[in-house]
Design a protein around this motif. Structure first.
Motif, mmCIF file in Angstrom:
data_model
loop_
_atom_site.group_PDB
_atom_site.id
_atom_site.type_symbol
_atom_site.label_atom_id
_atom_site.label_comp_id
_atom_site.label_asym_id
_atom_site.label_seq_id
_atom_site.Cartn_x
_atom_site.Cartn_y
_atom_site.Cartn_z
ATOM 1 N N VAL A 192 0.843 -1.204 0.000
ATOM 2 C CA VAL A 192 0.000 0.000 0.000
ATOM 3 C C VAL A 192 0.880 1.257 0.000
ATOM 4 C CG1 VAL A 192 -1.720 1.302 1.317
ATOM 5 C CG2 VAL A 192 -1.850 -1.198 1.189
ATOM 6 N N TRP A 193 0.552 2.164 -0.906
ATOM 7 C CA TRP A 193 1.239 3.461 -1.016
ATOM 8 C C TRP A 193 0.207 4.559 -0.867
ATOM 9 C CZ3 TRP A 193 6.551 4.083 -2.286
ATOM 10 C CH2 TRP A 193 7.228 2.869 -2.498
ATOM 11 N N ILE A 194 0.525 5.571 -0.076
ATOM 12 C CA ILE A 194 -0.357 6.724 0.081
ATOM 13 C C ILE A 194 0.294 7.914 -0.613
ATOM 14 C CG2 ILE A 194 -1.494 8.277 1.722
ATOM 15 C CD1 ILE A 194 -2.525 5.344 1.818
ATOM 16 N N MET A 195 -0.520 8.596 -1.425
ATOM 17 C CA MET A 195 -0.008 9.745 -2.188
ATOM 18 C C MET A 195 -0.880 10.960 -1.902
ATOM 19 S SD MET A 195 0.739 9.942 -6.263
ATOM 20 C CE MET A 195 -0.951 9.953 -6.835
ATOM 21 N N PRO A 196 -0.283 12.104 -1.569
ATOM 22 C CA PRO A 196 -1.102 13.282 -1.262
ATOM 23 C C PRO A 196 -1.818 13.815 -2.496
ATOM 24 C CG PRO A 196 1.212 13.882 -1.356
ATOM 25 C CD PRO A 196 1.156 12.396 -1.492
ATOM 26 N N ILE A 197 -3.032 14.312 -2.280
ATOM 27 C CA ILE A 197 -3.751 14.994 -3.355
ATOM 28 C C ILE A 197 -3.044 16.313 -3.630
ATOM 29 C CG2 ILE A 197 -5.355 16.327 -1.891
ATOM 30 C CD1 ILE A 197 -7.606 15.346 -3.802
ATOM 31 N N GLY A 198 -3.145 16.836 -4.836
ATOM 32 C CA GLY A 198 -2.582 18.159 -5.099
ATOM 33 C C GLY A 198 -2.111 18.312 -6.527
ATOM 34 N N ARG A 199 -2.401 19.474 -7.098
ATOM 35 C CA ARG A 199 -1.955 19.761 -8.467
ATOM 36 C C ARG A 199 -0.923 20.868 -8.493
ATOM 37 N NH1 ARG A 199 -7.371 19.464 -12.091
ATOM 38 N NH2 ARG A 199 -5.947 20.374 -13.606
ATOM 39 N N THR A 200 -0.508 21.324 -7.279
ATOM 40 C CA THR A 200 0.598 22.286 -7.191
ATOM 41 C C THR A 200 1.586 21.750 -6.155
ATOM 42 O OG1 THR A 200 -0.359 23.539 -5.368
ATOM 43 C CG2 THR A 200 -0.980 24.230 -7.601
ATOM 44 N N ALA A 201 2.830 22.227 -6.245
ATOM 45 C CA ALA A 201 3.861 21.778 -5.305
ATOM 46 C C ALA A 201 3.459 22.119 -3.870
ATOM 47 C CB ALA A 201 5.193 22.420 -5.675
ATOM 48 N N ASP A 202 2.870 23.301 -3.654
ATOM 49 C CA ASP A 202 2.468 23.708 -2.302
ATOM 50 C C ASP A 202 1.425 22.753 -1.729
ATOM 51 O OD1 ASP A 202 4.180 25.789 -2.329
ATOM 52 O OD2 ASP A 202 2.669 27.349 -2.638
ATOM 53 N N ASP A 203 0.428 22.404 -2.537
ATOM 54 C CA ASP A 203 -0.630 21.496 -2.072
ATOM 55 C C ASP A 203 -0.070 20.113 -1.748
ATOM 56 O OD1 ASP A 203 -2.803 23.041 -1.993
ATOM 57 O OD2 ASP A 203 -3.746 22.269 -3.837
ATOM 58 N N VAL A 204 0.781 19.607 -2.630
ATOM 59 C CA VAL A 204 1.353 18.272 -2.424
ATOM 60 C C VAL A 204 2.156 18.250 -1.125
ATOM 61 C CG1 VAL A 204 3.053 16.613 -3.307
ATOM 62 C CG2 VAL A 204 1.391 17.650 -4.867
#
Ligand code: SF4
Length: 237
Positions: A192-204
């Motif tokens: 299992v891998w968890i990846m942060p939501i986000g379409r900008t570097a700040d959000d990620v």
């Protein structure tokens, strides 16, 4: 007779931005079309012709989709001279029978192949036999897709039984991790891998910081979105 692939873009050399192969040099084949419509989709230009996601922007299939013979796509991918080739979308398993000759030609040339999928299609046995690794990304409730469309039990069960599968979940906050845990239990999901939501570097970066401790605590893996950190929403990199 081989059928053409419906291609959005072919690009490289670049690096795999997510999951177990993050940072590896690779070439990308991005196919068109998807059977889901996630509200936060980062590739809506592969499927969203009505503005269901991406702030209501409708993309133009005449610009985004290209019917291309398998042999041409193989030659273009080989020219990037990468060990790894990533097939993504959209949802590439929507065209998986047409991928069989492409995968055969690439593996004959010694290429490793990863397919990114939303986990709603069981993999074709010929793709499995060819040694393709599947990076499965089932969608959680915050995607806005109805449960019956985003979770297909038979597909998840068969993908989880394949030796090379990993399961990558886009998460916003620690509450999403409970939803992941339920799916891991229900379908016996490995790796299992968890990846942060986000379409900008700040959000990620922000979401990654909020998730990191809890992910480690639960015994899972954490991945960033390297391509977003490096190139934002620029396409073809
Ligand atoms: S499954 Fe993937 S490509 Fe399809 S809408 Fe969701 S995020 Fe976008």
């Amino acid at each position: 007779m081989e059928q053409d692939l419906v291609v959005n873009e072919v690009f490289g050399p670049t690096v795999q931005g997510e999951g177990r192969s993050m940072g590896r040099r690779c070439a990308f084949l991005r196919l068109g079309g998807c059977n889901l419509s996630c509200s936060w989709c980062d590739t809506p230009y592969t499927w969203d012709w009505v503005g269901a996601a991406d702030g209501g922007i409708a993309h133009d299939p005449r610009k985004e989709l290209h019917r291309r013979p398998v042999g041409d796509v193989v030659e273009e991918l080989l020219a990037f001279d990468t060990e790894l080739i990533v097939i993504s979308g959209g949802e590439p398993l929507g065209q998986q029978e047409r991928l069989i000759p492409l995968v055969a030609a690439l593996t004959e040339r010694g290429k490793e192949i990863e397919i990114e999928t939303n986990g709603t299609h069981a993999a074709h046995p010929e793709l499995v036999a060819a040694g393709v690794r599947f990076n499965v990304s089932p969608k959680l409730s915050h995607s806005g897709d109805p449960l019956r469309r985003r979770i297909v039990p038979a597909a998840l069960t068969s993908l989880s039984a394949l030796p090379g599968s990993t399961f990558k979940f886009v998460c916003q906050n620690t509450r999403d991790l409970d939803e992941v845990a339920q799916l891991v239990t229900d379908f016996d999901l490995p790796s299992v891998w968890i990846m942060p939501i986000g379409r900008t570097a700040d959000d990620v970066t922000k979401h990654m910081g909020e998730l990191a401790d809890a992910v480690v605590e639960r015994g899972w893996n954490l991945t960033t979105r390297l391509h977003t950190l490096l190139w934002g929403e620029k396409r073809g990199v």
